[in-house]
Design an enzyme around this catalytic site. Sequence first.
Site, short mmCIF file in Angstrom:
data_model
loop_
_atom_site.label_atom_id
_atom_site.label_comp_id
_atom_site.label_asym_id
_atom_site.label_seq_id
_atom_site.Cartn_x
_atom_site.Cartn_y
_atom_site.Cartn_z
CG ASP A 114 -1.77 -1.27 1.28
OD1 ASP A 114 -2.30 -1.68 0.24
OD2 ASP A 114 -1.83 -1.87 2.37
CD GLN B 82 0.79 -8.95 -2.08
OE1 GLN B 82 1.61 -9.62 -2.69
NE2 GLN B 82 -0.46 -8.86 -2.44
NE ARG C 269 -4.26 0.26 3.00
CZ ARG C 269 -4.44 0.98 1.89
NH1 ARG C 269 -4.09 2.25 1.85
NH2 ARG C 269 -4.96 0.43 0.82
N GLY D 232 -4.34 -4.76 -4.19
CA GLY D 232 -5.33 -3.80 -4.67
C GLY D 232 -4.60 -2.55 -5.10
CG HIS D 233 -1.92 -2.09 -7.61
ND1 HIS D 233 -1.09 -2.73 -8.49
CD2 HIS D 233 -1.39 -2.29 -6.40
CE1 HIS D 233 -0.11 -3.28 -7.82
NE2 HIS D 233 -0.27 -3.04 -6.55
CE LYS E 221 0.81 10.08 -8.49
NZ LYS E 221 0.58 11.36 -7.90
CE LYS F 103 3.21 -2.57 -4.44
NZ LYS F 103 2.78 -2.24 -3.07
P1 IMP Z 1 -2.48 -13.00 2.29
O1 IMP Z 1 -1.56 -12.45 1.26
O2 IMP Z 1 -3.94 -12.84 1.97
O3 IMP Z 1 -2.13 -14.41 2.69
O4 IMP Z 1 -2.27 -12.12 3.63
C1 IMP Z 1 -1.05 -12.16 4.37
C2 IMP Z 1 -0.72 -10.79 4.94
O5 IMP Z 1 -0.37 -9.91 3.87
C3 IMP Z 1 -1.86 -10.11 5.69
O6 IMP Z 1 -1.32 -9.35 6.74
C4 IMP Z 1 -2.47 -9.19 4.65
O7 IMP Z 1 -3.14 -8.09 5.23
C5 IMP Z 1 -1.20 -8.75 3.93
N1 IMP Z 1 -1.44 -8.34 2.54
C6 IMP Z 1 -1.71 -9.11 1.47
N2 IMP Z 1 -1.85 -8.37 0.37
C7 IMP Z 1 -1.65 -7.09 0.72
C8 IMP Z 1 -1.63 -5.86 0.00
O8 IMP Z 1 -1.82 -5.78 -1.22
N3 IMP Z 1 -1.37 -4.74 0.74
C9 IMP Z 1 -1.13 -4.79 2.08
N4 IMP Z 1 -1.13 -5.92 2.79
C10 IMP Z 1 -1.39 -7.06 2.12
#
Ligand code: IMP
Length: 421
Positions: A13, A221, A302, A40-41, A18, A16
């Site tokens: 978050d 991520q 968050r 999520g972008h 943008k 990226k």
């Molecule tokens: P998972 O990827 O769904 O298995 O989640 C594992 C951890 O990564 C959790 O703490 C999620 O909140 C975090 N996470 C997964 N994808 C994102 C993202 O795109 N942004 C921020 N945190 C993420």
Amino acid sequence: MTVKIIIGTQWGDEGKGKVVDYYAEEADYVVRFQGGNNAGHTIHIDNEVYKLHVIPSGVIQGKTGVIGNGVVIDPEVLIDEINKLRERGIKPRLMISDRANVIMPYHKILDGVEEEQRGGRKIGTTKRGIGPCYSDHAARLGVRICDLINKKRLQEKLDIIIPIKQRILDAYNIKHDLDKKEILEAYTRYGEKLAPYITETHIILQEALRKKKNIILEGAQGTMLDVDYGTYPYTTSSHTIAGGACIGSGIPPRSIDEVIGVVKAYTTRVGEGPLPTELKDNTGKHLQEKGHEYGTTTNRPRRCGWLDLVVVRYACNLSGVNSIALTKIDVLTGLPRVKICVSYNLNGKKLMYPPASINDMEDVKPVYKELPGWGSINPDAKRLDELPGNAKKYIAFIERELKTPIKLVSTGPKRSQTIRV
Ligand code: IMP
């Protein structure tokens, strides 16, 4: 020709979407190489807002989006995302790796069940089946995208996999009968819909390298969610650092020209796990509200805190970051003083990098440098010297500490609110 990797240096978050969208103007291909629809972008163009989870951001600008072999794909979500873009007049130019692994219904069930089993030590996953899908990939029990376009072969795979998964669900005492026929029919239908996009993306990308095309490898991520280098086990299940880009796309390491590290001007995290600079006070609330810090995928608030340069320094070194894109500097506006964490203190010992043990990471105390705040930022500034003096000092301090140039500063969500340094 350039091949750029754009990665997150914190817990995801960082903005990226943008930054990728900004650089995508010069790109021919934009490639996702890991993660899935846990990402999520959000991209703001003119007055339109696009939220993408699996499709690479560059498709909004008509670039070819590639979903690499390192991505895990929920076909139902991907088809829905394609349809939604079409409804808004965007016909995405998309290629999907035939080697990417598929998120199956039992992965989503197991994601929830395994979280429950952890009791007080939940990861706080997005419950999209990401972890169980990557587990099956490593255990060689995965279904790959190429399997969806051959019903007989898919059936043979499911004949082996479904009874194993059913036994696991039974062992967890989950009353859910996996219907092999229903899964076979649904996933064959998905395969038919996705067939026009499925191809050997690594070969097409290698050909693009020979033709000297511009390629962006778009990370999802962030570094602290990397399955090896992040705050394990509070991580995702893929490699989010630049090294993961080669494995997840089939582009060889020697073809990479540049690595851009995206750094948000403060820190956020969704889900559980340590966050040394977390603020549970009004300043944390300020960052959350002003930064609209709610998850794009799960809408969870968050957790927010001061910028942590221990984490960003580590991320820059791990990924060989050549330049930094600093985002959301405008969110700090209005705070009388701002703090930056420069090292950790662990039982009297100074740490410049995050420790491996999650227990140590929970115990570290941030050591801060305090700087004066600034009153307002012109959101349409086009040059760094249009920013308030104290904002420039903040930026210069980060650059000095990281020994890496800041080449882009984002002052708002719109594409136009970007300063190229
Ligand atoms: P998972 O990827 O769904 O298995 O989640 C594992 C951890 O990564 C959790 O703490 C999620 O909140 C975090 N996470 C997964 N994808 C994102 C993202 O795109 N942004 C921020 N945190 C993420």
